[in-house]
Design a protein around this motif. Sequence first.
Motif, PDB file in Angstrom:
ATOM      1  N   PRO B 297     -14.354  -0.646  26.038  1.00  0.00           N
ATOM      2  CA  PRO B 297     -15.011  -0.147  25.195  1.00  0.00           C
ATOM      3  C   PRO B 297     -15.783   0.924  25.268  1.00  0.00           C
ATOM      4  O   PRO B 297     -15.741   2.066  24.570  1.00  0.00           O
ATOM      5  N   MET B 298     -16.676   0.915  26.421  1.00  0.00           N
ATOM      6  CA  MET B 298     -17.280   2.094  26.711  1.00  0.00           C
ATOM      7  C   MET B 298     -16.307   3.215  26.904  1.00  0.00           C
ATOM      8  O   MET B 298     -16.583   4.478  26.403  1.00  0.00           O
ATOM      9  N   TYR B 299     -15.136   3.286  27.631  1.00  0.00           N
ATOM     10  CA  TYR B 299     -14.263   4.188  27.783  1.00  0.00           C
ATOM     11  C   TYR B 299     -13.526   4.656  26.828  1.00  0.00           C
ATOM     12  O   TYR B 299     -13.260   5.943  26.464  1.00  0.00           O
ATOM     13  N   HIS B 300     -13.189   3.718  25.807  1.00  0.00           N
ATOM     14  CA  HIS B 300     -12.889   4.278  24.540  1.00  0.00           C
ATOM     15  C   HIS B 300     -13.749   5.091  23.899  1.00  0.00           C
ATOM     16  O   HIS B 300     -13.149   6.172  23.427  1.00  0.00           O
ATOM     17  N   ASP B 301     -15.029   4.679  23.908  1.00  0.00           N
ATOM     18  CA  ASP B 301     -16.183   5.809  23.097  1.00  0.00           C
ATOM     19  C   ASP B 301     -16.066   7.134  23.753  1.00  0.00           C
ATOM     20  O   ASP B 301     -16.419   7.946  23.243  1.00  0.00           O
ATOM     21  N   ARG B 302     -15.992   6.986  25.099  1.00  0.00           N
ATOM     22  CA  ARG B 302     -16.147   8.386  26.011  1.00  0.00           C
ATOM     23  C   ARG B 302     -14.998   9.363  25.399  1.00  0.00           C
ATOM     24  O   ARG B 302     -15.143  10.273  25.215  1.00  0.00           O
ATOM     25  N   LEU B 303     -13.799   8.491  25.361  1.00  0.00           N
ATOM     26  CA  LEU B 303     -12.538   9.414  25.122  1.00  0.00           C
ATOM     27  C   LEU B 303     -12.721  10.033  23.724  1.00  0.00           C
ATOM     28  O   LEU B 303     -12.164  11.125  23.463  1.00  0.00           O
ATOM     29  N   LEU B 304     -13.142   9.264  22.732  1.00  0.00           N
ATOM     30  CA  LEU B 304     -13.405   9.842  21.472  1.00  0.00           C
ATOM     31  C   LEU B 304     -14.327  10.869  21.510  1.00  0.00           C
ATOM     32  O   LEU B 304     -14.163  11.817  20.755  1.00  0.00           O
ATOM     33  N   LYS B 305     -15.482  10.518  22.064  1.00  0.00           N
ATOM     34  CA  LYS B 305     -16.418  11.665  22.139  1.00  0.00           C
ATOM     35  C   LYS B 305     -15.708  12.867  22.819  1.00  0.00           C
ATOM     36  O   LYS B 305     -16.196  14.190  22.376  1.00  0.00           O
ATOM     37  N   LEU B 306     -15.016  12.879  23.626  1.00  0.00           N
ATOM     38  CA  LEU B 306     -14.462  13.928  24.394  1.00  0.00           C
ATOM     39  C   LEU B 306     -13.293  14.749  23.590  1.00  0.00           C
ATOM     40  O   LEU B 306     -12.888  15.571  23.977  1.00  0.00           O
ATOM     41  N   GLY B 307     -13.092  14.070  22.281  1.00  0.00           N
ATOM     42  CA  GLY B 307     -12.157  14.768  21.481  1.00  0.00           C
ATOM     43  C   GLY B 307     -10.645  14.044  21.200  1.00  0.00           C
ATOM     44  O   GLY B 307      -9.790  14.554  20.428  1.00  0.00           O
ATOM     45  N   THR B 308     -10.473  12.787  22.107  1.00  0.00           N
ATOM     46  CA  THR B 308      -9.225  12.326  21.903  1.00  0.00           C
ATOM     47  C   THR B 308      -8.929  11.649  20.544  1.00  0.00           C
ATOM     48  O   THR B 308     -10.008  10.803  19.964  1.00  0.00           O
ATOM     49  N   PRO B 309      -8.091  11.841  19.732  1.00  0.00           N
ATOM     50  CA  PRO B 309      -7.794  11.300  18.575  1.00  0.00           C
ATOM     51  C   PRO B 309      -7.762   9.587  18.618  1.00  0.00           C
ATOM     52  O   PRO B 309      -7.119   9.357  19.665  1.00  0.00           O
ATOM     53  N   GLU B 310      -8.154   9.126  17.779  1.00  0.00           N
ATOM     54  CA  GLU B 310      -8.214   7.625  17.793  1.00  0.00           C
ATOM     55  C   GLU B 310      -6.961   7.170  17.799  1.00  0.00           C
ATOM     56  O   GLU B 310      -6.219   5.922  18.453  1.00  0.00           O
ATOM     57  N   ALA B 311      -5.978   7.744  17.246  1.00  0.00           N
ATOM     58  CA  ALA B 311      -4.509   7.449  17.182  1.00  0.00           C
ATOM     59  C   ALA B 311      -3.860   7.298  18.398  1.00  0.00           C
ATOM     60  O   ALA B 311      -2.869   6.629  18.824  1.00  0.00           O
ATOM     61  N   THR B 312      -4.264   8.607  19.357  1.00  0.00           N
ATOM     62  CA  THR B 312      -3.984   8.485  20.711  1.00  0.00           C
ATOM     63  C   THR B 312      -4.109   7.116  21.395  1.00  0.00           C
ATOM     64  O   THR B 312      -3.330   6.695  22.024  1.00  0.00           O
ATOM     65  N   LEU B 313      -5.405   6.882  21.423  1.00  0.00           N
ATOM     66  CA  LEU B 313      -5.934   5.502  22.013  1.00  0.00           C
ATOM     67  C   LEU B 313      -5.312   4.300  21.429  1.00  0.00           C
ATOM     68  O   LEU B 313      -4.800   3.376  22.210  1.00  0.00           O
ATOM     69  N   THR B 314      -5.087   4.061  20.202  1.00  0.00           N
ATOM     70  CA  THR B 314      -4.628   3.093  19.611  1.00  0.00           C
ATOM     71  C   THR B 314      -3.024   2.927  19.932  1.00  0.00           C
ATOM     72  O   THR B 314      -2.446   2.141  20.269  1.00  0.00           O
ATOM     73  N   GLY B 315      -2.519   4.176  20.208  1.00  0.00           N
ATOM     74  CA  GLY B 315      -1.190   4.478  20.591  1.00  0.00           C
ATOM     75  C   GLY B 315      -0.861   3.718  21.905  1.00  0.00           C
ATOM     76  O   GLY B 315       0.008   2.793  22.184  1.00  0.00           O
ATOM     77  N   ILE B 316      -1.682   4.043  22.789  1.00  0.00           N
ATOM     78  CA  ILE B 316      -1.758   3.494  24.104  1.00  0.00           C
ATOM     79  C   ILE B 316      -1.827   1.903  24.006  1.00  0.00           C
ATOM     80  O   ILE B 316      -1.199   1.336  24.687  1.00  0.00           O
ATOM     81  N   GLU B 317      -2.583   1.744  23.418  1.00  0.00           N
ATOM     82  CA  GLU B 317      -2.942   0.112  23.357  1.00  0.00           C
ATOM     83  C   GLU B 317      -1.717  -0.654  22.635  1.00  0.00           C
ATOM     84  O   GLU B 317      -1.484  -1.555  23.158  1.00  0.00           O
ATOM     85  N   ARG B 318      -1.122   0.017  21.848  1.00  0.00           N
ATOM     86  CA  ARG B 318       0.194  -0.650  21.264  1.00  0.00           C
ATOM     87  C   ARG B 318       1.252  -0.558  22.416  1.00  0.00           C
ATOM     88  O   ARG B 318       1.912  -1.543  22.612  1.00  0.00           O
ATOM     89  N   GLN B 319       1.351   0.286  22.914  1.00  0.00           N
ATOM     90  CA  GLN B 319       2.463   0.612  24.104  1.00  0.00           C
ATOM     91  C   GLN B 319       2.275  -0.645  24.940  1.00  0.00           C
ATOM     92  O   GLN B 319       3.253  -1.108  25.498  1.00  0.00           O
ATOM     93  N   VAL B 320       0.967  -0.758  25.431  1.00  0.00           N
ATOM     94  CA  VAL B 320       0.855  -1.755  26.547  1.00  0.00           C
ATOM     95  C   VAL B 320       0.978  -3.200  25.926  1.00  0.00           C
ATOM     96  O   VAL B 320       1.617  -3.942  26.670  1.00  0.00           O
ATOM     97  N   ALA B 321       0.778  -3.268  24.705  1.00  0.00           N
ATOM     98  CA  ALA B 321       0.892  -4.745  24.264  1.00  0.00           C
ATOM     99  C   ALA B 321       2.535  -5.189  24.269  1.00  0.00           C
ATOM    100  O   ALA B 321       2.818  -6.291  24.502  1.00  0.00           O
ATOM    101  N   GLU B 322       3.350  -4.052  24.027  1.00  0.00           N
ATOM    102  CA  GLU B 322       4.820  -4.198  24.055  1.00  0.00           C
ATOM    103  C   GLU B 322       5.208  -4.533  25.407  1.00  0.00           C
ATOM    104  O   GLU B 322       6.062  -5.217  25.517  1.00  0.00           O
ATOM    105  N   VAL B 323       4.618  -3.773  26.412  1.00  0.00           N
ATOM    106  CA  VAL B 323       5.027  -4.071  27.500  1.00  0.00           C
ATOM    107  C   VAL B 323       4.533  -5.310  28.118  1.00  0.00           C
ATOM    108  O   VAL B 323       5.351  -6.174  28.667  1.00  0.00           O
ATOM    109  N   VAL B 324       3.566  -5.757  27.759  1.00  0.00           N
ATOM    110  CA  VAL B 324       3.088  -7.342  28.028  1.00  0.00           C
ATOM    111  C   VAL B 324       3.862  -8.016  27.179  1.00  0.00           C
ATOM    112  O   VAL B 324       4.116  -9.345  28.218  1.00  0.00           O
ATOM    113  N   ASP B 325       4.125  -7.980  26.255  1.00  0.00           N
ATOM    114  CA  ASP B 325       5.102  -8.872  25.526  1.00  0.00           C
ATOM    115  C   ASP B 325       6.494  -8.989  26.213  1.00  0.00           C
ATOM    116  O   ASP B 325       7.104 -10.112  26.269  1.00  0.00           O
ATOM    117  N   ALA B 326       7.035  -8.009  26.444  1.00  0.00           N
ATOM    118  CA  ALA B 326       8.243  -7.855  26.971  1.00  0.00           C
ATOM    119  C   ALA B 326       7.980  -8.470  28.525  1.00  0.00           C
ATOM    120  O   ALA B 326       9.332  -9.382  29.046  1.00  0.00           O
TER     121      ALA B 326
END
Lengths: 327, 356
Positions: B297-326
């Motif tokens: 969560p700390m790094y999530h907040d830092r990336l947001l503060k650095l201007g990364t769109p929330e959607a980019t981060l949730t996209g990464i999280e979703r992609q990882v979830a698919e990898v782990v399910d597979a």
Amino acid sequence: MAELSYREAVAYGIAQEMRRDPRLVMLGEDIAAAGGVFKTTVGLLEEFGPDRVRDTPISEQAIIGAAMGAAMTGIPVIAELMFSDFIAVTWDMIANEIAKTRYMTNGQVTLPLVIRTANGGGVRFGAQHSQSVENWCMMIPGLKVVAPATPTDVVGLMAASVRDPDPVIFFEHKALMATSEEIPDGEIVDTLGTARIRREGTDLTIAALAAMVPRALEAAEMLAADGISAEVIDVRSLVPLDTRTILQSVAKTGRFYTVEENPRVLGWGAELVSIVSHEAFWDLDGPCVRITTPHIPLPAASSLEDLAIPSVQKIYETVKRTIGGAP
Amino acid sequence: MPTDTADPRYDYALRPPRLPQPVDESLASAPIDLDVRLEMYRKLHLLRQWSKRAHDLFLQNLVKGTTHLSLGQEAVAAAFSSAMRPDDYTFATYRGHAHSLSRGMDPGEALAELLGRKNGVLGGKGGSMHLTDVTRGMMGSYAIIGAHLCIANGAAWSAQMRGTGQVAVCFFGDGTTNIGAFHEALNMAKIWNLPVVFVCENNLYMEYTPIDLVTAVPRPAADRAPAYGLEPIVVDGNDPDAVYLVAREAIERARRGEGPSLIEAQTYRHGGHSRADPGKYRPQSEVEAWKARDPIPMYHDRLLKLGTPEATLTGIERQVAEVVDAATEFAKNGPEPGLEDLLVNVWADGGAEWRN
């Protein structure tokens, strides 16, 4: 042909392989500038330089670990442990890491390394510098174990060990260092896992290793004078083990003896006797007999050490007593 | 020994908590490319989600034996691997899942190995504590403390001899600093000027015992460094940016031929030592404080503060979830190894024969 001592044959064999393979390196305590405490690596620093012949601190785990790490990245390595007793100092590295890594990684990791070490008694060094520890290594799956008895075999089996892609523990016998013989010209390369019949005979088979080979041969001469014909097999390689040569010999002679320098319990001879008893049972005319050091730490005093390690006389007397069936 | 007396000598949970340092907010402006940061974020999530899945599969009795999870400690592996070259070498311990996955080991093959399946990265022969993938520079997970520091030296020595510029990075825990091989390895690395980086993940506990109770110095790795001519380096192991900066410097030093480093990364495991350990020996307030310093969560907040769109981060999280399910399906569907695998690969000829 050149006359070489056993100790000179070690450096001769290593040099043959270092000239052949420029990647081959070696490391150990006092091996470079000092030429080894047993003078088995004399001249290697001068010929191959300090990058390929490296002195190390007294750090047996670091030595064997470095050998493993280099080997797993494709560099063939010869590591020296000054005394085979020091295998115990780095047993984790040998028994838990080196022996098991290929199997545990399902073949991902190959370890082309040789651990050379001075083994055995007869030089009055006492219990911590005289042991015959080849059995320690033989009982761990994943280690090859070699113990030459002659200068020619030192060269040939060294070459075979270096060229083998698996880890090999190479036991050089301290009591044989000064023995010498003519060795053939040219490259000498032997084969691991081959025993050698040193003396042919018809009445009994004696399997011996390293310093026990010349003693068994001498005892065989004494037996011959009494009309008993002993076949003497130099086992040479405990892993891989050439059981075929031994079983064929027993099929001919019907009697099987081992001469082992190690303390009695679980010596390599016990495994051989087990194999012979099972697979050559109907060839046997009497019980298999093991001639070993008693199950004691080796004493330092000359008189005591000589009483402990199987002597020519003890081999002769044991055979004489038991060949008729006496226990 | 009294068992029912409230005494911090015998009940470590009664000791004063050892609290994490606050986040260094200035690291947000550290010179680290956004691509690298997003890759570290992806790895943090992969290591976290994969490990949680491994734990779930254990609870379903599909993972046998033991497992040692890195939950809470992911930032060290994520950041170091991001600072490494593809041909660099990693050496890890039995707690090596994070270091393996972060070097690119296939998550399905890694999970299948935990399940003892034939499609595991080691064919089911190594198990949780020995994950290895030499094709990705993951030179092994070593389950007996200390040995692999000496082995990492050997790989570094090989790189030095071959002149390849490769660096060996060797991870271990605070408990390892008290075994002889640690000291032998540091000495040899220094005298041979080897390209090796030793990384101590100090999670404050050697298995079940507070490290400070069994160590002569307060910082188990850093305070030993000067004895081997090395700089004492301590880093916040829960901040990927902090670890990345230290890793990059140490690895580049080694690559330039300037020798070894010893780094102490201070971190904390969220769970116990192994699957058998609920970790009750730790003060609750300490566990809570470190969980509040969770790197994700700390790094999530830092990336947001650095201007990364929330959607980019949730996209990464979703992609990882698919990898782990597979990966989970791949592992569960793998066959069990059998007799045809048992006597294979003791020797380089592929077999197991020891006699003729």
